[in-house]
Design a protein around this motif. Structure first.
Motif, short mmCIF file in Angstrom:
data_model
loop_
_atom_site.label_atom_id
_atom_site.label_comp_id
_atom_site.label_asym_id
_atom_site.label_seq_id
_atom_site.Cartn_x
_atom_site.Cartn_y
_atom_site.Cartn_z
N LYS A 31 25.52 30.27 7.25
CA LYS A 31 25.60 31.07 6.02
C LYS A 31 24.21 31.15 5.40
O LYS A 31 23.48 30.17 5.36
CB LYS A 31 26.57 30.41 5.04
CG LYS A 31 26.80 31.19 3.77
CD LYS A 31 27.88 30.55 2.92
CE LYS A 31 28.19 31.41 1.71
NZ LYS A 31 29.33 30.87 0.96
N THR A 33 22.19 31.97 1.92
CA THR A 33 22.30 32.13 0.47
C THR A 33 20.92 32.34 -0.13
O THR A 33 19.93 31.79 0.35
CB THR A 33 22.96 30.90 -0.20
OG1 THR A 33 22.22 29.74 0.13
CG2 THR A 33 24.41 30.75 0.23
N GLY A 36 21.51 30.71 -4.50
CA GLY A 36 22.86 30.17 -4.57
C GLY A 36 23.98 31.15 -4.30
O GLY A 36 25.15 30.79 -4.29
N LYS A 37 23.65 32.42 -4.07
CA LYS A 37 24.67 33.45 -3.83
C LYS A 37 24.65 33.86 -2.37
O LYS A 37 23.58 33.96 -1.75
CB LYS A 37 24.39 34.67 -4.71
CG LYS A 37 24.45 34.38 -6.19
CD LYS A 37 24.06 35.60 -6.99
CE LYS A 37 24.01 35.23 -8.46
NZ LYS A 37 23.42 36.28 -9.27
N PRO A 38 25.83 34.15 -1.79
CA PRO A 38 25.86 34.62 -0.41
C PRO A 38 25.03 35.89 -0.25
O PRO A 38 25.11 36.80 -1.07
CB PRO A 38 27.34 34.92 -0.15
CG PRO A 38 28.08 34.15 -1.19
CD PRO A 38 27.15 34.07 -2.39
N ALA A 39 24.21 35.93 0.77
CA ALA A 39 23.34 37.08 1.03
C ALA A 39 24.00 37.99 2.05
O ALA A 39 24.07 37.67 3.23
CB ALA A 39 21.98 36.60 1.52
N THR A 59 24.25 39.20 8.43
CA THR A 59 25.26 38.56 7.60
C THR A 59 26.34 39.54 7.17
O THR A 59 26.09 40.73 6.99
CB THR A 59 24.64 37.91 6.35
OG1 THR A 59 24.00 38.92 5.57
CG2 THR A 59 23.64 36.83 6.73
N ASN A 62 30.12 37.73 3.05
CA ASN A 62 30.14 36.34 2.59
C ASN A 62 28.88 35.58 2.96
O ASN A 62 28.81 34.36 2.79
CB ASN A 62 31.36 35.61 3.17
CG ASN A 62 32.65 36.20 2.69
OD1 ASN A 62 32.82 36.46 1.51
ND2 ASN A 62 33.56 36.44 3.61
N GLY A 63 27.89 36.28 3.52
CA GLY A 63 26.65 35.64 3.92
C GLY A 63 26.71 34.96 5.28
O GLY A 63 25.76 34.30 5.69
N ASP A 127 22.96 26.54 8.17
CA ASP A 127 22.97 27.26 6.90
C ASP A 127 21.55 27.39 6.40
O ASP A 127 20.73 26.47 6.54
CB ASP A 127 23.83 26.51 5.88
CG ASP A 127 25.30 26.48 6.28
OD1 ASP A 127 25.76 27.42 6.96
OD2 ASP A 127 25.99 25.52 5.90
N SER A 129 19.20 28.41 3.08
CA SER A 129 19.17 28.59 1.64
C SER A 129 17.76 28.96 1.21
O SER A 129 16.79 28.30 1.62
CB SER A 129 19.62 27.30 0.96
OG SER A 129 19.57 27.43 -0.42
#
Length: 131
Positions: A31, A33, A36-39, A59, A62-63, A127, A129
């Motif tokens: 995932k 992000t 902090g938000k799904p990309a 993606t 939902n990222g 993941d 970030s």
């Protein structure tokens, strides 16, 4: 006659069926992000540090991404990779139904960030970030 042909036929089937079709790959998903938000609608690229073909994925809303090594193989080469992301672009510029990219979540600053990751044999959940 069958006693001779059966071992030869068995050897041929085993040798063809067990031959790897390409380099060893690890399956990679995860995932992305940003703040902090799904990309969503972001291209993810894993480039092997030691050279070789890169793997990419895009993606979803939902990222979430899944890497592809080729049109038929999922995953990435085993070993160290540098990862970069960027706003996705339509796959066919001549197709009016191709997804259009809005302003995008990936700023120029984030697009220049290179993350180092390690791809291992089997399933890898990586993941990503940003800032």
């Amino acid at each position: 006659m069958y006693k001779i042909l059966l071992p030869i036929l068995s050897f041929c089937l085993v040798s063809v069926g067990c031959t790897p079709s390409g380099p060893p790959l690890g399956k990679v998903s995860g995932k992305v992000t940003i703040d902090g938000k799904p990309a969503s609608n972001v291209d993810v690229m894993f480039a092997p540090v030691d050279g070789g073909r890169s793997s990419t994925g895009t993606t979803d809303s939902n990222g979430q991404y899944v890497l592809a090594f080729s049109t038929t193989d999922r995953g990435a080469l085993l070993g160290a990779h540098e990862v970069v992301i960027r706003n996705a672009t339509p796959t066919d510029m001549n197709d009016p139904d191709a997804p259009m990219v809005s302003t995008g979540m990936v700023s120029n600053e984030v697009a220049t960030i290179k993350k180092k990751v390690e791809v291992q044999s089997g399933d890898n959940t990586i993941d990503l970030s940003y800032p």
